[in-house]
Design an enzyme around this catalytic site. Structure first.
Site, PDB file in Angstrom:
ATOM      1  N   HIS A 188       6.814  60.709  20.116  1.00  0.00           N
ATOM      2  CA  HIS A 188       7.485  61.732  20.577  1.00  0.00           C
ATOM      3  C   HIS A 188       6.498  62.568  21.524  1.00  0.00           C
ATOM      4  O   HIS A 188       6.790  62.939  22.378  1.00  0.00           O
ATOM      5  CB  HIS A 188       8.307  62.655  19.841  1.00  0.00           C
ATOM      6  CG  HIS A 188       9.641  62.162  19.515  1.00  0.00           C
ATOM      7  ND1 HIS A 188       9.909  61.698  18.247  1.00  0.00           N
ATOM      8  CD2 HIS A 188      10.857  62.066  20.001  1.00  0.00           C
ATOM      9  CE1 HIS A 188      11.131  61.073  18.308  1.00  0.00           C
ATOM     10  NE2 HIS A 188      11.710  61.533  19.315  1.00  0.00           N
ATOM     11  N   ARG A 329      21.881  66.641  22.836  1.00  0.00           N
ATOM     12  CA  ARG A 329      21.876  66.204  21.520  1.00  0.00           C
ATOM     13  C   ARG A 329      21.470  67.209  20.645  1.00  0.00           C
ATOM     14  O   ARG A 329      20.831  67.949  20.717  1.00  0.00           O
ATOM     15  CB  ARG A 329      20.711  65.164  21.531  1.00  0.00           C
ATOM     16  CG  ARG A 329      20.711  64.314  20.325  1.00  0.00           C
ATOM     17  CD  ARG A 329      19.660  63.382  20.128  1.00  0.00           C
ATOM     18  NE  ARG A 329      18.445  63.793  20.321  1.00  0.00           N
ATOM     19  CZ  ARG A 329      17.436  62.922  20.370  1.00  0.00           C
ATOM     20  NH1 ARG A 329      17.523  61.714  20.477  1.00  0.00           N
ATOM     21  NH2 ARG A 329      16.055  63.327  20.309  1.00  0.00           N
ATOM     22  N   GLU A 427      21.611  54.133  18.012  1.00  0.00           N
ATOM     23  CA  GLU A 427      20.157  53.859  17.764  1.00  0.00           C
ATOM     24  C   GLU A 427      19.947  53.068  16.364  1.00  0.00           C
ATOM     25  O   GLU A 427      18.664  53.154  16.182  1.00  0.00           O
ATOM     26  CB  GLU A 427      19.394  55.124  18.212  1.00  0.00           C
ATOM     27  CG  GLU A 427      19.916  56.335  17.416  1.00  0.00           C
ATOM     28  CD  GLU A 427      19.247  57.714  17.898  1.00  0.00           C
ATOM     29  OE1 GLU A 427      17.914  57.622  18.104  1.00  0.00           O
ATOM     30  OE2 GLU A 427      19.590  58.654  17.386  1.00  0.00           O
ATOM     31  N   ASP A 451      14.472  54.064  18.884  1.00  0.00           N
ATOM     32  CA  ASP A 451      14.714  54.024  17.281  1.00  0.00           C
ATOM     33  C   ASP A 451      15.441  52.734  17.466  1.00  0.00           C
ATOM     34  O   ASP A 451      15.176  51.846  16.208  1.00  0.00           O
ATOM     35  CB  ASP A 451      15.731  55.170  16.853  1.00  0.00           C
ATOM     36  CG  ASP A 451      14.874  56.370  16.652  1.00  0.00           C
ATOM     37  OD1 ASP A 451      13.640  55.995  16.060  1.00  0.00           O
ATOM     38  OD2 ASP A 451      15.251  57.376  17.105  1.00  0.00           O
ATOM     39  N   ARG A 461       7.688  53.150  14.742  1.00  0.00           N
ATOM     40  CA  ARG A 461       7.447  53.484  16.071  1.00  0.00           C
ATOM     41  C   ARG A 461       6.130  54.268  16.269  1.00  0.00           C
ATOM     42  O   ARG A 461       5.599  54.584  17.261  1.00  0.00           O
ATOM     43  CB  ARG A 461       8.640  53.749  17.148  1.00  0.00           C
ATOM     44  CG  ARG A 461       8.981  55.487  16.325  1.00  0.00           C
ATOM     45  CD  ARG A 461      10.313  55.860  17.106  1.00  0.00           C
ATOM     46  NE  ARG A 461      10.143  56.503  18.299  1.00  0.00           N
ATOM     47  CZ  ARG A 461      11.133  57.148  18.825  1.00  0.00           C
ATOM     48  NH1 ARG A 461      12.342  57.142  18.255  1.00  0.00           N
ATOM     49  NH2 ARG A 461      11.005  58.163  19.794  1.00  0.00           N
ATOM     50  N   CYS A 498      19.428  56.028  26.999  1.00  0.00           N
ATOM     51  CA  CYS A 498      18.514  57.243  27.094  1.00  0.00           C
ATOM     52  C   CYS A 498      17.144  57.184  26.611  1.00  0.00           C
ATOM     53  O   CYS A 498      16.327  57.926  26.557  1.00  0.00           O
ATOM     54  CB  CYS A 498      19.230  58.624  26.559  1.00  0.00           C
ATOM     55  SG  CYS A 498      19.459  58.471  24.864  1.00  0.00           S
TER      56      CYS A 498
END
Ligand code: PEP
Ligand code: MG
Length: 549
Positions: A188, A329, A427, A451, A461, A498
């Site tokens: 992130h 979200r 995801e 994800d 990740r 997204c």
């Protein structure tokens, strides 16, 4: 001149002084070689220094952010002298022969846990404060100087690692770029750098001696130059200017439609992390916001953001977008996005752990606070709600039930609300497999390819060692995307992407041929994608070698 290489997160060039950020990771020794009396005196001296530091901070905050916001430092000053807190520290020093730093650290942890477990919201919030003052005292006692993240001048930040919360709290006008030793391209922190359009390099063997020296991040060539030669600095500046010109040229596409030569429309929306990103959304002419990562509101706060605080943010975004869609979200906290005050337990496999919708469905009050805030904001724009990390129909129904409960409560309170479209993130492989059933529950899907790739390929990740294996073009991932789009369309459910893959120009044509309805990407990717979309003719033979999907 020195050159160090790493992995680039964004093509681009940053030029400016390098500044080292020292994160405090102090090793705290328990047993003292001094007498308890000497340790007590060390503690008393540290208390005095902490008071001085807090006094200075109070004055600075008073000038910059006003009395109300500065008051926290006065509270901290009182806490440093609090009788219970001080007695607990003294007792550990005296009874355990401990160092002052150990006593402070342990007391800080104990008090924070006690406060966090209390029902009273005010006391709960003090858990973070007691940790904060304890950290300050431990730093003083161990001689650690914790640097300001950024100073007055714009800099290239150099750090061992940066968490998403550290990144989100940075003043973007002072951050030219960053270079870290750790981190992965799919984290992130990396996503935030892309949203902020900031060149960043990770996996670089950083050196403290760089602090204060001139530097250049060359995102195209995955390297950072320290003390570049005049020649190199000149050519990099030229390239940087060309980038700026290129960006200016793309501005010519503002106001133009996202339509292929043969008339296929696609929505190009933007991903944002906080209200400050909306300027970038408008600047890059996005037709909406396809992913508002609301968890960054929580990461930016010291305790649970209240309904009113959240409402103010969602309302501002909805109003500013002026009737364009804003997909919020719901809280996707957990894994690499941690806020202390959630008191989440350490887990063996955090990516597979207690996160996102799982927290919301378990801690219903937190969820309801957010849903009520979003519903209230829906009266001021075109707001949609999207639930993350869904694996089953039951979860969607439960989330919708809680939403309905909030709507009912607000209606009985006479609060105005608008129509709210409901969607989910796809995801997890489970959601892909259940796409036909899930599509009957919601109005849209948004594929979270970050994800989805992680869970499909069984690749963390966050783990930079696996970057070479993390292949978002893997046919398994692309097939899942195609399957989801087809399943969604069978049931009148529109489908977007997204995750970061949505911005991959090599796949734009493939996605359009699959029938995707929307791509939600970092704001700086909107105009480059518009350019590609407008150059495509889907009636012709594919211009890219289609991946084997
Ligand atoms: C994703 O997983 O692709 C996504 C968009 O969500 P996040 O990156 O915030 O997990
Ligand atoms: Mg995700």
């Amino acid at each position: 001149m020195k050159v160090a290489t790493g992995k680039s997160i964004l093509d681009g060039i940053a030029i400016g002084p390098l500044r080292f950020y020292h994160k405090v990771d102090t090793e705290i020794v328990m047993a003292s070689k001094l007498t308890p009396a000497e340790e007590l005196s060390r503690f008393a001296t540290a208390q005095g220094k902490a008071q001085e530091q807090l006094g200075t901070l109070y004055e600075k905050a008073l000038e910059e952010v006003g009395e109300d916001n500065a008051a926290i430092f006065e509270i901290h000053q009182m806490m440093v002298e609090d009788d219970d807190y001080v007695e607990a520290i003294q007792s550990i020093i005296e009874t355990q022969g401990a160092t002052a730093e150990y006593a402070v650290f342990t007391t800080g942890d104990n008090f924070a846990a006690t406060f966090a477990a209390m029902d009273d919201a005010y006391m709960k919030a003090r858990a973070v404060d007691v940790k904060d003052i304890s950290r300050r005292l431990v730093n003083i006692l161990t001689g650690v100087v914790e640097g300001n993240l950024l100073g007055d001048q714009p800099v290239i930040l150099v750090a061992d690692d940066l968490t998403p919360s550290e990144t989100v709290q940075m003043d973007k006008s002072k951050l030219l770029g960053f270079v870290t030793r750790k981190g992965s391209t799919n984290s992130h922190t990396a996503i935030l750098a892309r949203t902020m359009n900031i060149p960043a390099l990770i996996g670089v063997e950083i050196d403290e001696a760089w602090d204060g020296k001139p530097g250049i991040i060359d995102g195209y060539n995955h390297c950072v130059y320290v003390e570049p030669t005049a020649d190199l600095a000149g050519s990099m500046q030229k390239k940087h200017n060309e980038d700026l010109q290129q960006r200016a040229l793309l501005q010519g596409l503002k106001g133009k439609e996202n339509v292929t030569l043969d008339g296929r429309h696609v929505n190009l929306y933007a991903n944002i992390g906080n209200v400050g990103d909306v300027g970038l959304v408008l600047q890059n002419d996005a037709s909406g916001i396809g992913l508002f990562r609301s968890e960054f509101i929580y990461l930016n706060a010291q305790s649970y953001p209240t309904e009113d605080e959240q409402f103010a943010i969602y309302k501002q975004v909805a109003e500013t977008m002026g009737g364009r869609k804003v997909i919020i979200r719901t809280l996707d906290i957990g894994a690499d996005k941690q806020a202390d005050y959630f008191q989440l337990e350490k887990e063996e496999n955090p990516a597979l752990g207690f996160r996102a919708i799982r927290i919301c469905l378990t801690r219903k009050e937190i969820f309801k606070t957010q849903l009520r805030a979003i519903l209230r904001a829906s009266a001021y724009g075109k707001v949609s709600i999207m639930f993350p990390m869904i694996i089953s129909v039951r979860e969607v129904r439960d989330a919708k039930d809680i939403l309905a409960e909030c709507r009912k409560e607000l209606a009985s309170e006479g609060v105005a609300m608008g129509e709210v479209e409901i969607g989910i993130m796809i995801e997890t492989p489970a959601a892909v497999a259940m796409a036909d059933e899930l599509a009957q529950e919601v109005e849209f899907f948004s594929l979270g390819t970050n994800d989805l790739t992680q869970y499909t390929l069984a690749i963390d990740r966050q783990n930079p060692r696996l970057d070479a294996f993390y292949d978002p073009h893997h046919p398994a991932v692309l097939r899942m995307i195609r399957h989801t789009i087809e399943a969604g369309h069978r049931h009148n459910c529109w489908v977007g992407i997204c995750g970061e893959l949505g911005a991959d120009p090599k796949l734009t044509e493939t996605f359009l041929r699959m029938g995707v309805d929307e791509l939600s990407v970092s704001p700086s990717s909107i105009l480059p994608l518009r350019k590609i979309v407008r150059s495509l003719d889907l009636t012709k033979e594919p211009t890219v070698v289609n991946p084997p999907v």
